[in-house]
Design an enzyme around this catalytic site. Structure first.
Site, PDB file in Angstrom:
ATOM      1  N   ASP A   1     -18.828 -26.133  -1.704  1.00 44.21           N
ATOM      2  CA  ASP A   1     -19.087 -27.286  -0.853  1.00 44.21           C
ATOM      3  C   ASP A   1     -17.613 -28.006  -0.218  1.00 44.21           C
ATOM      4  O   ASP A   1     -16.683 -27.091  -0.451  1.00 44.21           O
ATOM      5  CB  ASP A   1     -19.667 -28.278  -1.902  1.00 44.21           C
ATOM      6  CG  ASP A   1     -18.924 -28.959  -3.129  1.00 44.21           C
ATOM      7  OD1 ASP A   1     -17.614 -28.565  -2.976  1.00 44.21           O
ATOM      8  OD2 ASP A   1     -19.518 -29.831  -3.490  1.00 44.21           O
TER       9      ASP A   1
ATOM     10  N   CYS B   1     -17.142 -25.848  -6.660  1.00 42.10           N
ATOM     11  CA  CYS B   1     -17.278 -27.229  -6.016  1.00 42.10           C
ATOM     12  C   CYS B   1     -16.105 -27.963  -6.727  1.00 42.10           C
ATOM     13  O   CYS B   1     -15.059 -27.542  -7.063  1.00 42.10           O
ATOM     14  CB  CYS B   1     -18.748 -27.709  -6.612  1.00 42.10           C
ATOM     15  SG  CYS B   1     -19.010 -27.888  -8.106  1.00 42.10           S
TER      16      CYS B   1
ATOM     17  N   THR C   1     -16.084 -29.594  -9.594  1.00 46.00           N
ATOM     18  CA  THR C   1     -15.630 -29.391 -11.024  1.00 46.00           C
ATOM     19  C   THR C   1     -16.085 -28.037 -11.375  1.00 46.00           C
ATOM     20  O   THR C   1     -15.854 -27.488 -12.547  1.00 46.00           O
ATOM     21  CB  THR C   1     -16.370 -30.501 -11.914  1.00 46.00           C
ATOM     22  OG1 THR C   1     -17.790 -30.471 -11.614  1.00 46.00           O
ATOM     23  CG2 THR C   1     -15.792 -31.823 -11.657  1.00 46.00           C
TER      24      THR C   1
ATOM     25  N   HIS D   1     -19.644  -9.907 -22.758  1.00 45.32           N
ATOM     26  CA  HIS D   1     -20.994 -10.342 -23.593  1.00 45.32           C
ATOM     27  C   HIS D   1     -22.148 -11.027 -22.872  1.00 45.32           C
ATOM     28  O   HIS D   1     -23.216 -10.791 -23.364  1.00 45.32           O
ATOM     29  CB  HIS D   1     -20.410 -11.379 -24.585  1.00 45.32           C
ATOM     30  CG  HIS D   1     -19.435 -10.671 -25.519  1.00 45.32           C
ATOM     31  ND1 HIS D   1     -19.112 -11.319 -26.740  1.00 45.32           N
ATOM     32  CD2 HIS D   1     -18.908  -9.590 -25.595  1.00 45.32           C
ATOM     33  CE1 HIS D   1     -18.256 -10.710 -27.496  1.00 45.32           C
ATOM     34  NE2 HIS D   1     -18.299  -9.513 -26.837  1.00 45.32           N
TER      35      HIS D   1
ATOM     36  N   HIS E   1     -25.275  -6.822 -27.052  1.00 46.42           N
ATOM     37  CA  HIS E   1     -25.242  -7.829 -26.197  1.00 46.42           C
ATOM     38  C   HIS E   1     -26.298  -7.845 -25.098  1.00 46.42           C
ATOM     39  O   HIS E   1     -26.821  -8.875 -24.683  1.00 46.42           O
ATOM     40  CB  HIS E   1     -23.759  -7.899 -25.303  1.00 46.42           C
ATOM     41  CG  HIS E   1     -22.640  -8.227 -26.391  1.00 46.42           C
ATOM     42  ND1 HIS E   1     -22.462  -9.564 -27.223  1.00 46.42           N
ATOM     43  CD2 HIS E   1     -21.655  -7.277 -26.654  1.00 46.42           C
ATOM     44  CE1 HIS E   1     -21.451  -9.236 -27.813  1.00 46.42           C
ATOM     45  NE2 HIS E   1     -20.870  -7.902 -27.837  1.00 46.42           N
TER      46      HIS E   1
HETATM   47  C1  RB5 Z   1     -18.751 -33.439  -4.568  1.00 50.44           C
HETATM   48  O1  RB5 Z   1     -17.890 -34.656  -4.212  1.00 50.44           O
HETATM   49  C2  RB5 Z   1     -18.705 -33.177  -5.986  1.00 50.44           C
HETATM   50  O2  RB5 Z   1     -19.641 -34.140  -6.636  1.00 50.44           O
HETATM   51  C3  RB5 Z   1     -19.027 -31.860  -6.165  1.00 50.44           C
HETATM   52  O3  RB5 Z   1     -17.938 -30.951  -5.606  1.00 50.44           O
HETATM   53  C4  RB5 Z   1     -18.838 -31.296  -7.731  1.00 50.44           C
HETATM   54  O4  RB5 Z   1     -17.778 -31.515  -8.293  1.00 50.44           O
HETATM   55  C5  RB5 Z   1     -20.100 -31.415  -8.216  1.00 50.44           C
HETATM   56  O5  RB5 Z   1     -20.372 -30.916  -9.657  1.00 50.44           O
END
Ligand code: RB5
Length: 145
Positions: A7, A63, A65, A96, A131
């Site tokens: 994203d 993204c 996180t 695994h 596994h």
């Molecule tokens: C976008 O701002 C953020 O929410 C997205 O990149 C991500 O971290 C969501 O899990």
């Protein structure tokens, strides 16, 4: 062929990974976004369909996180998406879990580590054996629910 998508939070990290992996000889299919703000589940769906159709063997999703991408990707039957942030887990999710998608956070990892983890993910083979039985049990859960 390796699918890669992100994203808006992951654009710079995606570019760094494409550059590093291309240099190592991997072929990548970039599914966007190229910078436009977008909703991560849309990109996760595109990438999972590339894998489930057989067009790509593995995928990399980025993204902020990595968590949103992994939640979305794991809704697809046949996708085993792993949130990767260290080399040990990245190696063992291939050995695994036979993970076919790796997810990383552009706001939690530096580009150097992300490139290294991507290479570990793509070069580590599934161990099979006991596994495989466990992965089959995951598939059985998917088929029941
Ligand atoms: C976008 O701002 C953020 O929410 C997205 O990149 C991500 O971290 C969501 O899990």
């Amino acid at each position: 062929m390796i699918a890669i998508g992100c994203d808006h939070a992951g654009v710079e990290m995606k570019k760094a990974i494409i550059e590093a992996l291309t240099e190592k000889g991997f072929e990548l299919k970039d599914l966007g976004t190229d910078g436009e703000p977008c909703d991560y589940p849309v990109i996760a769906e595109k990438l999972c369909n590339e894998i489930l159709s057989g067009s790509c063997e593995k995928g990399i999703l980025i993204c902020g996180t990595g968590i949103g991408m992994s939640i979305a990707a794991n809704k697809f039957k046949g996708i085993r998406a792993a949130l990767c942030s260290d080399s040990f887990s990245t190696k063992f999710t291939r050995l695994h879990n036979d993970a076919n998608v790796m997810c990383m956070g552009a706001r939690t990892l530096g580009p150097g580590l992300a490139c290294e983890l991507a290479e570990i993910f793509l070069t580590t083979e599934f161990e099979g054996g006991r596994h495989q039985r466990r992965v089959d049990l995951i598939t059985a859960i998917e088929n029941k629910n």
